[in-house]
Write an enzyme that holds these catalytic residues in place. Structure first.
Site, PDB file in Angstrom:
ATOM      1  N   GLN A 118      55.664  -8.421  -0.063  1.00 22.25           N
ATOM      2  CA  GLN A 118      55.537  -7.823  -1.391  1.00 22.25           C
ATOM      3  C   GLN A 118      56.709  -8.147  -2.319  1.00 22.25           C
ATOM      4  O   GLN A 118      56.589  -7.992  -3.533  1.00 22.25           O
ATOM      5  CB  GLN A 118      55.380  -6.299  -1.258  1.00 22.25           C
ATOM      6  CG  GLN A 118      54.097  -5.922  -0.537  1.00 22.25           C
ATOM      7  CD  GLN A 118      53.946  -4.423  -0.365  1.00 22.25           C
ATOM      8  OE1 GLN A 118      54.404  -3.862   0.631  1.00 22.25           O
ATOM      9  NE2 GLN A 118      53.313  -3.753  -1.317  1.00 22.25           N
TER      10      GLN A 118
ATOM     11  N   ASN B 238      53.598  -1.426  10.696  1.00 27.10           N
ATOM     12  CA  ASN B 238      53.410  -0.545   9.551  1.00 27.10           C
ATOM     13  C   ASN B 238      51.950  -0.103   9.418  1.00 27.10           C
ATOM     14  O   ASN B 238      51.049  -0.935   9.359  1.00 27.10           O
ATOM     15  CB  ASN B 238      53.822  -1.259   8.262  1.00 27.10           C
ATOM     16  CG  ASN B 238      53.672  -0.363   7.047  1.00 27.10           C
ATOM     17  OD1 ASN B 238      54.394   0.625   6.922  1.00 27.10           O
ATOM     18  ND2 ASN B 238      52.737  -0.675   6.173  1.00 27.10           N
ATOM     19  N   GLU B 239      51.761   1.197   9.362  1.00 25.07           N
ATOM     20  CA  GLU B 239      50.433   1.782   9.121  1.00 25.07           C
ATOM     21  C   GLU B 239      49.367   1.212  10.052  1.00 25.07           C
ATOM     22  O   GLU B 239      48.321   0.726   9.614  1.00 25.07           O
ATOM     23  CB  GLU B 239      50.044   1.632   7.647  1.00 25.07           C
ATOM     24  CG  GLU B 239      51.061   2.327   6.746  1.00 25.07           C
ATOM     25  CD  GLU B 239      50.620   2.496   5.301  1.00 25.07           C
ATOM     26  OE1 GLU B 239      49.708   1.769   4.873  1.00 25.07           O
ATOM     27  OE2 GLU B 239      51.175   3.362   4.620  1.00 25.07           O
TER      28      GLU B 239
HETATM   29  C1  GCO Z   1      51.087   0.929   2.302  1.00 26.12           C
HETATM   30  C2  GCO Z   1      52.156  -0.035   2.468  1.00 26.12           C
HETATM   31  C3  GCO Z   1      52.824  -0.464   1.203  1.00 26.12           C
HETATM   32  C4  GCO Z   1      52.136  -0.150  -0.096  1.00 26.12           C
HETATM   33  C5  GCO Z   1      52.390   1.267  -0.542  1.00 26.12           C
HETATM   34  C6  GCO Z   1      51.798   1.584  -1.895  1.00 26.12           C
HETATM   35  O1  GCO Z   1      51.356   2.098   2.475  1.00 26.12           O
HETATM   36  O2  GCO Z   1      49.979   0.537   1.976  1.00 26.12           O
HETATM   37  O3  GCO Z   1      53.072   0.310   3.442  1.00 26.12           O
HETATM   38  O4  GCO Z   1      52.843  -1.828   1.446  1.00 26.12           O
HETATM   39  O5  GCO Z   1      52.586  -1.006  -1.079  1.00 26.12           O
HETATM   40  O6  GCO Z   1      51.832   2.141   0.359  1.00 26.12           O
HETATM   41  O7  GCO Z   1      50.405   1.580  -1.880  1.00 26.12           O
END
Ligand code: GCO
Length: 408
Positions: A18, A156-157
């Site tokens: 990003q 992440n997530e």
């Molecule tokens: C997510 C990611 C980020 C996003 C943020 C805003 O949570 O999707 O970790 O990359 O940019 O959340 O939407």
């Protein structure tokens, strides 16, 4: 109470794809460049953070922050399955060294949505081989960088793909996206095996993601890295509307609960919350009519963070770090209002004895918001992407002061 516990971590976050720019060996690059792309625009040079990290990190220190969460890019470190780039690892060593020189605690995410193209074209997370492939990358990166890292976030997530898949399935059976399959064909990949993190079949991917997190964590620790290791989750605050109670409960287990349960015994769980989701009998509902919404179309609802911290702590039993929280808005005054209310919720959790170790705001600067392109503004710092000038917004100074005083 307006003070946070001694040693509370205050930081901001980014993700490599990003902000860095030029992530050409990643799976997202061809997806963004495709003629009929599902992305609003390509990431391109992004914020050129790959070259400008030094002044970005210096700015964080000036503003008063004590931590920086960023991701290392697997596609740069292992652009081919049989090639690890020493130059890329050296780059991230310099980034970590810069953090430490500026007194900034580095929190490093090993996977933030993007993967090397070779990995995604060969089944990605849907294939069981993902577990060993990810662990091998963790081992190499852990060996090269582990001595400088303060906190590790593996994936992440990891629950986000499952959320997308489940939401789709509530309306119709999930199937591979036609436009993504077209991209696969255009690069000579088998569309049936081409499975990018955000757009694959998460029913297949979810168990591999959990197993990869576990095996990756073991691999990192085995290198001698003493940093706490955890996963970060897109924690959802589900609110049942009348008639939606059973559905809300089901979604909470599927998207939050089963992941929290799988993380029991971990060093921490990273909570990432932006809003709440109202749920009716047939599934999630849009924000109520008349409710204030953000640039993402989410309801302005900072209290969602408090609810998800409580849920994550209770079910996982782990210490909590807020690894993301923030708002996409052009109105910086609303960012301050949002963050202040979210932090009041964090304080209520702490007052109730919940072990919350830190708050990392998303995001350090305006950046590439995936499919939405550069339109949503999540940054504390404004970026002129032509000159690559940075300009802190009032919210950056405000949150920096909160960080310095460790109090609201
Ligand atoms: C997510 C990611 C980020 C996003 C943020 C805003 O949570 O999707 O970790 O990359 O940019 O959340 O939407």
């Amino acid at each position: 109470m307006t003070s946070f516990p001694k040693g509370f971590i205050w930081g901001t976050a980014t993700a490599a794809h990003q902000v860095e720019g030029g992530n050409t060996a990643s799976d997202f690059w061809p997806l963004e460049m495709a003629p009929n792309s599902i992305f609003a625009e390509p990431s391109g040079d992004a914020c050129d953070h790959y070259h400008l990290y030094d002044r970005d990190i210096a700015l964080l220190q000036q503003l008063g922050f004590g931590a920086y969460r960023f991701s290392i890019e697997w596609a740069r470190i292992q652009p081919e399955e049989k090639f690890f780039s020493q130059a890329a690892l050296d780059h991230y060593r310099r980034v970590l060294g810069t953090c430490l020189t500026h007194g900034i605690i580095p929190m490093v995410t090993f996977h933030h949505f993007t993967s090397p193209l070779w990995f995604t074209r060969d089944g990605g997370w849907e294939d069981k081989s993902a577990v060993d492939r990810f662990a091998r990358y963790c081992e190499r990166a852990g060996k090269a960088l582990g001595d400088l890292i303060a906190y590790v976030c593996t994936i992440n997530e990891a629950n986000l793909p499952l959320m997308f898949t489940r939401y789709t399935e509530l309306a119709r059976p999930w199937r591979r996206s036609r436009r993504i399959s077209e991209v696969a064909r255009s690069i000579g990949a088998d569309p049936e095996r081409f499975a990018p993190f955000l757009f694959g079949n998460a029913n297949l991917a979810a168990p591999n993601l959990i197993a990869a997190h576990k095996k990756g964590a073991v691999a990192i620790k085995a290198t001698g890295c003493t940093a706490p290791v955890g996963i970060t989750l897109a924690t959802q605050d589900f609110h049942a509307e009348p008639g939606g109670e059973a559905m809300a409960k089901q979604l909470d287990h599927h998207i939050n609960g089963q992941f929290f349960e799988a993380m029991r015994g971990d060093d921490f769980v990273g909570v990432q919350t932006y809003s709440r989701t109202r749920v009716g009998a047939r599934g999630p509902l849009p924000a109520a009519e008349g409710a204030e919404t953000t640039q993402m179309g989410y309801e302005f609802y900072p209290e969602g963070l408090e609810a998800t911290i409580r849920n994550a702590a209770k079910v996982s039993g782990c210490p909590i770090i807020v690894t993301e929280n923030g708002i996409g808005t052009e109105d910086d005054a609303r960012r301050i209002a949002y963050t202040e209310r979210a932090l009041k919720g964090v304080l209520r959790c702490i007052a109730d004895g919940i072990d919350v170790r830190g708050y990392i705001h998303w995001s350090m600067m305006d950046n590439y918001e995936w499919r939405e392109g550069y339109r949503p503004r999540f940054g504390l710092i404004e970026v002129d992407r032509t000159t690559q000038q940075r300009k802190p917004k009032p919210s950056a100074y405000w949150l920096g002061e909160v960080a310095k005083h460790n109090a609201l």
